[in-house]
Design an enzyme around this catalytic site. Sequence first.
Site, PDB file in Angstrom:
ATOM      1  N   TYR A   1       0.854  -1.198   0.000  1.00 42.14           N
ATOM      2  CA  TYR A   1       0.000   0.000   0.000  1.00 42.14           C
ATOM      3  C   TYR A   1       0.881   1.235   0.000  1.00 42.14           C
ATOM      4  CZ  TYR A   1      -4.999  -0.695   0.295  1.00 42.14           C
ATOM      5  OH  TYR A   1      -6.298  -0.921  -0.029  1.00 42.14           O
TER       6      TYR A   1
ATOM      7  N   ARG B   1      -2.246  -2.337 -18.409  1.00 42.85           N
ATOM      8  CA  ARG B   1      -3.516  -1.612 -18.312  1.00 42.85           C
ATOM      9  C   ARG B   1      -3.400  -0.598 -17.187  1.00 42.85           C
ATOM     10  NH1 ARG B   1      -6.561  -4.454 -21.766  1.00 42.85           N
ATOM     11  NH2 ARG B   1      -8.176  -2.894 -21.642  1.00 42.85           N
TER      12      ARG B   1
ATOM     13  N   GLU C   1      -0.565   4.851  -0.438  1.00 43.96           N
ATOM     14  CA  GLU C   1      -1.381   6.056  -0.674  1.00 43.96           C
ATOM     15  C   GLU C   1      -0.520   7.296  -0.477  1.00 43.96           C
ATOM     16  OE1 GLU C   1      -4.979   5.889   1.606  1.00 43.96           O
ATOM     17  OE2 GLU C   1      -5.630   4.062   0.611  1.00 43.96           O
TER      18      GLU C   1
ATOM     19  N   THR D   1      -4.381   6.340 -21.516  1.00 43.02           N
ATOM     20  CA  THR D   1      -4.152   4.997 -20.985  1.00 43.02           C
ATOM     21  C   THR D   1      -2.735   4.596 -21.402  1.00 43.02           C
ATOM     22  OG1 THR D   1      -5.126   4.042 -22.970  1.00 43.02           O
ATOM     23  CG2 THR D   1      -6.557   4.237 -21.040  1.00 43.02           C
TER      24      THR D   1
ATOM     25  N   LYS E   1      -2.466   0.871 -24.894  1.00 41.09           N
ATOM     26  CA  LYS E   1      -2.872   0.771 -26.309  1.00 41.09           C
ATOM     27  C   LYS E   1      -1.602   0.857 -27.175  1.00 41.09           C
ATOM     28  CE  LYS E   1      -7.564   2.413 -25.460  1.00 41.09           C
ATOM     29  NZ  LYS E   1      -7.685   3.132 -24.170  1.00 41.09           N
TER      30      LYS E   1
ATOM     31  N   ASP F   1      -7.206  13.729 -24.781  1.00 42.50           N
ATOM     32  CA  ASP F   1      -7.259  12.312 -24.407  1.00 42.50           C
ATOM     33  C   ASP F   1      -6.585  11.551 -25.546  1.00 42.50           C
ATOM     34  OD1 ASP F   1      -7.830   9.673 -23.945  1.00 42.50           O
ATOM     35  OD2 ASP F   1      -9.876  10.045 -23.244  1.00 42.50           O
TER      36      ASP F   1
HETATM   37  N1  DSN Z   1     -12.363   0.860 -24.777  1.00 40.55           N
HETATM   38  C1  DSN Z   1     -11.411   1.710 -25.454  1.00 40.55           C
HETATM   39  C2  DSN Z   1     -11.376   1.468 -26.916  1.00 40.55           C
HETATM   40  O1  DSN Z   1     -11.524   0.325 -27.298  1.00 40.55           O
HETATM   41  O2  DSN Z   1     -11.182   2.374 -27.679  1.00 40.55           O
HETATM   42  C3  DSN Z   1     -11.628   3.121 -25.118  1.00 40.55           C
HETATM   43  O3  DSN Z   1     -11.665   3.270 -23.761  1.00 40.55           O
END
Ligand code: DSN
Length: 423
Positions: A58, A239, A60, A230, A233, A204
């Site tokens: 932990y 993730r 925080e 994120t 990707k 974003d």
């Molecule tokens: N779920 C993602 C996507 O597939 O684009 C976006 O958050």
Amino acid sequence: MTASQHQHPALAAADPELAALVGAEERLQAETLRLIPSENYVSAAVLEASGTVLQNKYSEGYPGRRYYEGQQNIDQVETLAVERAKAVFGVDHANVQPYSGSPANLAVYLAFAEPGDTVMGMALPMGGHLTHGWGVSATGKWFRGVQYGVRQDTGLIDFDQVRELALKERPKVIFCGGTALPRTIDFAAFGEIARESGAVLVADVAHIAGLIAGGAHPSPVPHVDVISTTTHKTLRGPRGAMLMSREEHAKALDKAVFPGLQGGPHNQTTAAIAVALREASQPSFRDYAHAVVANAKALAEALLARGFDLVSGGTDNHLILMDLTPKQVPGKIAAKALDRAGIVVNYNTVPYDPRKPFDPSGIRIGTPSLTSRGLRTEHMATVADWIDRAVAAAGTGDEQALTAIRAEVADLMTAFPAPGLPV
Ligand code: DSN
């Protein structure tokens, strides 16, 4: 012994049922052509980092300012991730704690808006994201979401509409970026509108973070207040998510993530983000990012040559949005047939779609995963051919054709093993 028992001996001994599912998923990921543009294969190093004892801790707070003792190593892990994020993206400040993209975006609202305030983003069916103020999301329920879209004739963002809406509605926050945008995002144009209307501008970049890191998409840095992304990707990390900004917004963002929204950070994920960012700073990642785009452009050309209708007529990035109306096959039926053929995509609305989101007109595909396996432009005609044959087979119900394609796909995939998977 199966590959999975070799890879995960403790899991196989303790929970054979679960281990079998992991092994099945490994085989599925190895044998199929994964075209979902938001997915990728992480390296073995990223995978290892995310499965470490760091998850037992932990922490925080932030490095040097924690609410738990025993942070001798964790502080260094998080600092490494933060410093690497700052270097890769050229920003003053990075917060690597958001659990994923939606919590990262929620933290942005918490930092810059009050419940009931007007916020603005791209409409979900136009290619935006749920958290950009769409009605069914908390961001559209707790704030007053106003939404822009793309032009019906070009499929491109309608900046006249964006400016008009922003000046009329005076949103506190404007989001740019999305989940189904095949074209370069003009961050400078958004920046000008945000300054004119007095809004905080958030890019974003979840889909294109790896392209930005690798120099294959312009950076939002000089034009926006906050970058939300994120990490799993095109960036090819675990993730997770990050928020980045100039120094002036650092405190507000940090306070919003913790204690505003989250508890303890997921330290194993932070570690894996650090590893992914180290990989993203290597020259080979630049090659990867440019290859992703070259592959997408080659695939788009090959699909156009086979009579497919692509939203905006093609792509500048990793993503292709196809309207299957001219093929007379609905997106969901095509996606399920492609899945049976070993080609994994998702059905997707297209702008101005007359069909419903759960049964839309299009499919969305992308090249991050196949590029990670080493496929290059010379393979894209084959991929387009498989898609063409599978969509035609979906229309006629020809299951034999799908089975034949599946075998061909598995054959090529064997020659291009995916990173992180047991061979
Ligand atoms: N779920 C993602 C996507 O597939 O684009 C976006 O958050």
